[in-house]
Design a protein around this motif. Structure first.
Motif, PDB file in Angstrom:
ATOM      1  N   GLY A  43       0.792  -1.217   0.000  1.00 59.15           N
ATOM      2  CA  GLY A  43       0.000   0.000   0.000  1.00 59.15           C
ATOM      3  C   GLY A  43       0.824   1.266   0.000  1.00 59.15           C
ATOM      4  N   ASP A  44       0.134   2.357  -0.165  1.00 63.26           N
ATOM      5  CA  ASP A  44       0.712   3.693  -0.149  1.00 63.26           C
ATOM      6  C   ASP A  44      -0.047   4.511   0.887  1.00 63.26           C
ATOM      7  N   PRO A  45       0.579   5.549   1.420  1.00 65.43           N
ATOM      8  CA  PRO A  45      -0.136   6.388   2.383  1.00 65.43           C
ATOM      9  C   PRO A  45      -1.395   6.977   1.750  1.00 65.43           C
ATOM     10  N   SER A  46      -2.514   6.893   2.449  1.00 64.22           N
ATOM     11  CA  SER A  46      -3.743   7.481   1.926  1.00 64.22           C
ATOM     12  C   SER A  46      -3.847   8.944   2.338  1.00 64.22           C
ATOM     13  N   THR A  47      -3.006   9.353   3.288  1.00 64.40           N
ATOM     14  CA  THR A  47      -2.951  10.747   3.707  1.00 64.40           C
ATOM     15  C   THR A  47      -1.527  11.066   4.144  1.00 64.40           C
ATOM     16  N   SER A  48      -1.087  12.278   3.881  1.00 64.78           N
ATOM     17  CA  SER A  48       0.265  12.663   4.300  1.00 64.78           C
ATOM     18  C   SER A  48       0.346  12.848   5.811  1.00 64.78           C
ATOM     19  N   SER A  49      -0.786  12.850   6.488  1.00 59.77           N
ATOM     20  CA  SER A  49      -0.808  13.027   7.944  1.00 59.77           C
ATOM     21  C   SER A  49      -0.033  11.930   8.664  1.00 59.77           C
ATOM     22  N   LEU A  50      -0.063  10.713   8.138  1.00 60.90           N
ATOM     23  CA  LEU A  50       0.682   9.623   8.764  1.00 60.90           C
ATOM     24  C   LEU A  50       2.181   9.911   8.714  1.00 60.90           C
ATOM     25  N   LEU A  51       2.672  10.358   7.579  1.00 61.57           N
ATOM     26  CA  LEU A  51       4.091  10.704   7.462  1.00 61.57           C
ATOM     27  C   LEU A  51       4.451  11.853   8.393  1.00 61.57           C
ATOM     28  N   GLN A  52       3.600  12.851   8.467  1.00 54.73           N
ATOM     29  CA  GLN A  52       3.849  13.988   9.344  1.00 54.73           C
ATOM     30  C   GLN A  52       3.912  13.540  10.801  1.00 54.73           C
ATOM     31  N   LEU A  53       3.008  12.653  11.189  1.00 55.94           N
ATOM     32  CA  LEU A  53       3.009  12.150  12.562  1.00 55.94           C
ATOM     33  C   LEU A  53       4.280  11.350  12.845  1.00 55.94           C
TER      34      LEU A  53
END
Length: 86
Positions: A43-53
């Motif tokens: 999979g790929d991140p569905s939102t950049s919020s996960l990376l930011q967190l």
């Protein structure tokens, strides 16, 4: 979504924004006990919020192991490729 195995937190790349918010609340209480954060291979991140967190977690607890943030490992899929120079 996410689950704990020993001192490792396992996450899914495909977490929704609501799930990332729930993860943030979970981490506020449990981060002291977590030594590593692993992300599934698919999979790929569905939102950049996960990376930011994840970047925020690494900044507040530098000793935590997050292989997905290591140089050469990061995948952005549909978000494209980012090359940072500092």
């Amino acid at each position: 979504m996410f689950h704990i195995e020993g001192d490792t937190l396992n996450l899914s790349w495909e977490m929704t924004l609501d799930e990332v918010k729930e993860l943030k609340e979970f981490l506020e209480e449990k981060l002291v006990y977590i030594e590593a954060i692993e992300l599934d291979e698919e999979g790929d991140p569905s939102t950049s919020s996960l990376l930011q967190l994840l970047f925020s977690v690494k900044k507040s607890k530098p000793e935590i192991v997050i292989p997905a943030l290591e140089v050469g490992v990061m995948r952005f899929g549909r978000f494209g490729k980012i090359g940072w120079r500092v």
